[in-house]
Design a protein around this motif. Sequence first.
Motif, short mmCIF file in Angstrom:
data_model
loop_
_atom_site.label_atom_id
_atom_site.label_comp_id
_atom_site.label_asym_id
_atom_site.label_seq_id
_atom_site.Cartn_x
_atom_site.Cartn_y
_atom_site.Cartn_z
N UNK A 113 23.05 17.69 18.07
CA UNK A 113 21.70 17.60 17.85
C UNK A 113 20.77 18.27 17.70
N UNK A 114 19.86 18.39 16.00
CA UNK A 114 18.85 19.47 15.89
C UNK A 114 17.65 17.97 15.23
N UNK A 115 16.39 18.02 15.76
CA UNK A 115 15.34 17.29 15.15
C UNK A 115 13.93 17.76 15.26
N UNK A 116 13.21 17.98 13.93
CA UNK A 116 11.84 18.74 14.32
C UNK A 116 11.07 17.22 13.35
N UNK A 117 9.71 17.17 14.36
CA UNK A 117 9.11 15.51 13.94
C UNK A 117 7.40 16.17 13.88
N UNK A 118 6.80 15.02 13.51
CA UNK A 118 5.11 15.63 13.14
C UNK A 118 4.54 14.16 13.15
N UNK A 119 4.43 13.52 14.57
CA UNK A 119 3.44 12.47 14.10
C UNK A 119 1.99 12.41 13.57
N UNK A 120 1.97 11.54 12.84
CA UNK A 120 0.41 11.48 12.45
C UNK A 120 -0.69 11.68 13.14
N UNK A 121 -1.84 12.36 12.67
CA UNK A 121 -2.68 12.55 13.63
C UNK A 121 -3.12 13.57 14.43
N UNK A 122 -4.75 13.84 15.21
CA UNK A 122 -4.72 14.97 15.45
C UNK A 122 -5.46 14.87 16.87
N UNK A 123 -4.87 13.43 18.09
CA UNK A 123 -5.75 13.18 18.94
C UNK A 123 -4.28 13.18 20.36
N UNK A 124 -5.24 12.04 21.00
CA UNK A 124 -3.92 11.65 22.50
C UNK A 124 -3.51 11.16 21.52
N UNK A 125 -3.36 9.78 21.10
CA UNK A 125 -2.29 8.90 20.27
C UNK A 125 -1.58 9.42 19.87
N UNK A 126 -1.50 10.93 19.12
CA UNK A 126 -0.59 11.10 18.57
C UNK A 126 -0.07 12.14 18.88
N UNK A 127 0.06 13.02 20.34
CA UNK A 127 1.16 13.52 21.05
C UNK A 127 2.06 11.91 21.97
N UNK A 128 0.86 11.04 22.18
CA UNK A 128 1.57 10.39 22.93
C UNK A 128 2.36 9.55 22.46
N UNK A 129 1.96 9.21 20.85
CA UNK A 129 2.98 8.56 19.95
C UNK A 129 3.96 9.42 20.22
#
Length: 560
Positions: A375-391
């Motif tokens: 399995x291979x994954x690349x992803x990006x949660x929308x945002x640029x803050x601690x909430x984005x990293x947590x998400x």
Amino acid sequence: MGDIEQSVVPRSFRLGDLSHAGTYVVDDRGRIVEVNPQAERLLRRGAGELLGRDAHDLLHRGESGEPLPRSRCVMRQPLLTNDSAHGQDVWLQRGDGSLVEIAWVVTPCRIGDGGSGALVLFHEIGSAGLGERQRAHPAPEMSQLDRLALLAETTTTLTASLDVDETLRQLVRLVVPLLADWAVVDLLTEEGEVTRAAVVHHEDGVLAHRADLERPMPPLPRESTMPLARALRGVTATLVSPADYDRPLESRLAAVQRDLFKATGIWSACTAPIRGVRDVVGAMTLGRSEQSRPYTTDDLLLVEDIARRAGLALDNARLYERQRRVAETMQRHLLPRLPSVPGLEMGACYVPAPHASQVGGDWYDAFVLSDGATGLVIGDVVGHDLDAASGMAQVCNMLRAYAGELEEPPSVIVDRLDQAVARMSETTMATVVFARAERMDGSWQLRWTNAGHPPPLLVDGDGRTRYLEDAGGLLLGTGFAPVREDAVVELPPRSTVLLYTDGLIESPSHSLDEGLDRLRRQAAALTRHPLSVYCDRLLTRVRPADNDDDVALLTLRVPG
């Protein structure tokens, strides 16, 4: 003036053509970008001293040679309002320290390919040596209106950045040379240590750092009554002179401050605490070594107010940097160690955003599934803050769980993930590519689905490239229920697949198509390099210089 308001500086235009007027062009930030020979002669400064410099800070002075607050500069108003204006009785400081009185015209203009700025034309009315005018007219104290304008500018300027170093640069620019010949900033670290972060002197029209004086400081003595120690403990601002140090000193911190006064020639100073919301951030010392007027109690109140505003800005910047470090640490700990898969090579890298103002939710992942596929994954949660990293952490873990539990096509697993993301307590949106590298009859194939993410890039062993744009769909977390599809492609020997986040290709100064073309060209040019160096070299060549986002990159190669 109506005709002048449409002025344009075309590519073929040269300011040397205006031989009878001193002329220069400033950009929308007030920096000089073009100057003619007559301006060099009138200002007694070469082009090298002028180009790239802030015109106001370098040239504009009061009639006694004192620094001119920006709020009182009539030549700045047309630049701010995009209007034309003219006048006289303005003084500019020449390179030799003398003043020249000018009549002037300022009009907006376009620079090069659509940039905006202002065209300044001036000629001399009268001139005098700086020393002569200072003797005839001693530099006046700032009016109450000027003080209020300076405080307003301090608040606006210092709150515009969440970067500690940039906040310090702006703080120094605000007070030197307007209030001081020297500015010294000492900061307290989170461990309670003291570091001398800035020692800046106004010299020949520029702000010069004394790097030899910027260094870690001795420990802060808790019982010292000396001005700097008191300020670092949060005690009120104090007027200071070298005489305060002409006695036995009880701490090494006081000795370093005494040495500072000797090295800089400061004869009058004031030291104020820089207070944050909860704690003291540091202390600011402003000193005069060349200006003839000593600091007064009124000056001290002004400096204390500036330091207080600086403390709030620095406290916010430090808080944001702490949050950024937490987010970045979380990301790094979640990024996996790539598995060893017979018949495949894998490489990956993650690079955080270059500035403290950005923390993203980019991630990559790779793992062996229960049926033997990878399995291979690349992803990006929308945002640029601690909430984005947590998400990002939640989405990454859920995808791993669904992929490991269900031997289903990527589209089914991503659809299940999308439903779970929609049920998260905090609204989260993300893009993701989930792929399976499968061995079929001795050859490899890639099966994938794409939820709103930049398409993977396939590079054949001979350098041919194509973006895998099939099986695209909506990003996660929209609340809709899109029908997701799978796509399959064969992976021939010596082929490489690149999965990446948008920080690798997006740039404020270039289109997305340009970024994709650059990635395609460089990926093909580097395809013969081993994966151990492939990622790093690709990042160096492709990542835009003005990128302000983090980057995750995952590569898969089928050996020849």
